[in-house]
Scaffold this active site. Structure first.
Site: not given
Length: 321
Positions: A40, A226, A193, A224, A131, A97
């Site tokens: 906490e 990627g 994509k 990441t 985003h 996101r």
């Protein structure tokens, strides 16, 4: 200014908060922050905030939930201590996101976070390069979204090779890529994509001419790595030069991001300090500070000035006024 406002920081990014305070010539306000053995949060304001404008500087970067809880606790403490107004400066807005339902039984977490922030007494949000712009609609309080594009573009301009083209890694970043291209005097290429999973994407089309040209891939964040790695592969397969630069506002670099992006065809990676970034032993990585940008915005808030005027004068590009 010292007599009218207080600036606090949590544990997410005290270095950025200190840089903002230096720009404003205001010391950070004292607070105690600790974790109990069960995890906490323990928090106490050690400076009076009665009747003062309070700015809480704390991006909700990983660990996202811990840093979000800090913002909520600070806000509740300020409300109970009779602060005049509490502004959350969240340069990186976690859960951005999760802005829509991708299935029938999933939460819209960005909306939930907006409700939490308002429920504890936050009256103003300042962030950078959300985003998706629709997140502003989750709030009924003012949201000022600043852009790091001018700051990054100014840092990039002297280093980019001639005839470098700006690349949007998907259709969602076309507006940002166009903004970069306008400032850098070049054109835009768009990658289409298909998302295979939460962490895997496949580039299906390259729209625009990249053959023989260096590329600047731009994005709002690097998580990441990627998606960027697949984007680089697609550009090289389309004939682009093995001379790739990457620019993103938020450099999270989680998981195997460094392994994905530390490759010989990547010339440099530019990010800002909206979140803490470790640059040791990564010569390709460049970090550009947004502390002056945020400090100038705070000055305008305190003077009830217009951010649109500030945008023209100091290359800030907020969505709102």
């Amino acid at each position: 200014m010292r007599e009218t406002c207080s600036i606090f920081t949590g544990s997410a990014h005290p270095i950025l908060a200190e840089a903002i305070a230096r720009e404003l010539a205001i010391p950070l306000s004292a607070r105690s922050l600790a974790r109990f053995p069960d995890g906490e949060l323990g928090l106490a304001l050690e400076t009076s905030v009665r009747g003062r404008e309070v700015f809480l500087v704390n991006p909700t970067c990983p660990p996202v939930d811990e840093h979000l809880m800090e913002v909520l606790a600070f806000a509740d403490a300020c409300r109970r201590a009779a602060a005049a107004r509490t502004t959350a400066i969240m340069p990186y807005f976690g859960y951005a996101r999760a802005d829509k339902r991708k299935g029938q039984r999933v939460p819209i977490t960005a909306s939930m976070v907006a409700q939490l922030l308002q429920a504890v007494g936050i009256e103003h949000i300042v962030t950078l390069d959300l985003h998706t712009p629709q997140i502003e609609g989750f709030f009924s309080i003012p949201v000022d979204e600043l852009s790091a594009v001018p700051v990054l573009a100014d840092a990039l301009k002297p280093t980019l090779p001639e005839q470098c083209v700006v690349v949007s890694p998907d259709t969602g970043r076309v507006a940002m890529a166009t903004y970069y291209a306008q400032r850098l005097g070049t054109s835009v290429v768009v990658l289409h994509k298909r998302r295979e999973s939460g962490t895997q994407t496949e580039v299906t089309h390259v729209v625009g001419e990249v053959r023989g040209r260096a590329c600047l891939i731009v994005d709002d964040m690097i998580a990441t790595g990627g998606t960027l790695a697949r984007s680089i592969d697609a550009l090289l397969a389309a004939g682009a030069r093995a001379d790739i630069t990457i620019a993103a506002t938020h450099g999270l670099f989680v998981g195997q991001a460094r392994e994905e992006l530390q490759r010989p065809d990547v010339r440099a990676i530019y990010v800002t300090d909206t979140v803490p970034v470790q640059t040791a032993d990564w010569p390709q990585l460049r970090v550009v500070s947004v502390a002056p940008l945020i400090a100038r915005a705070i000055q305008r808030f305190l003077a009830n000035g217009s951010l649109s005027t500030l945008s023209k004068a100091n290359n800030i590009h907020p969505r709102g006024g």
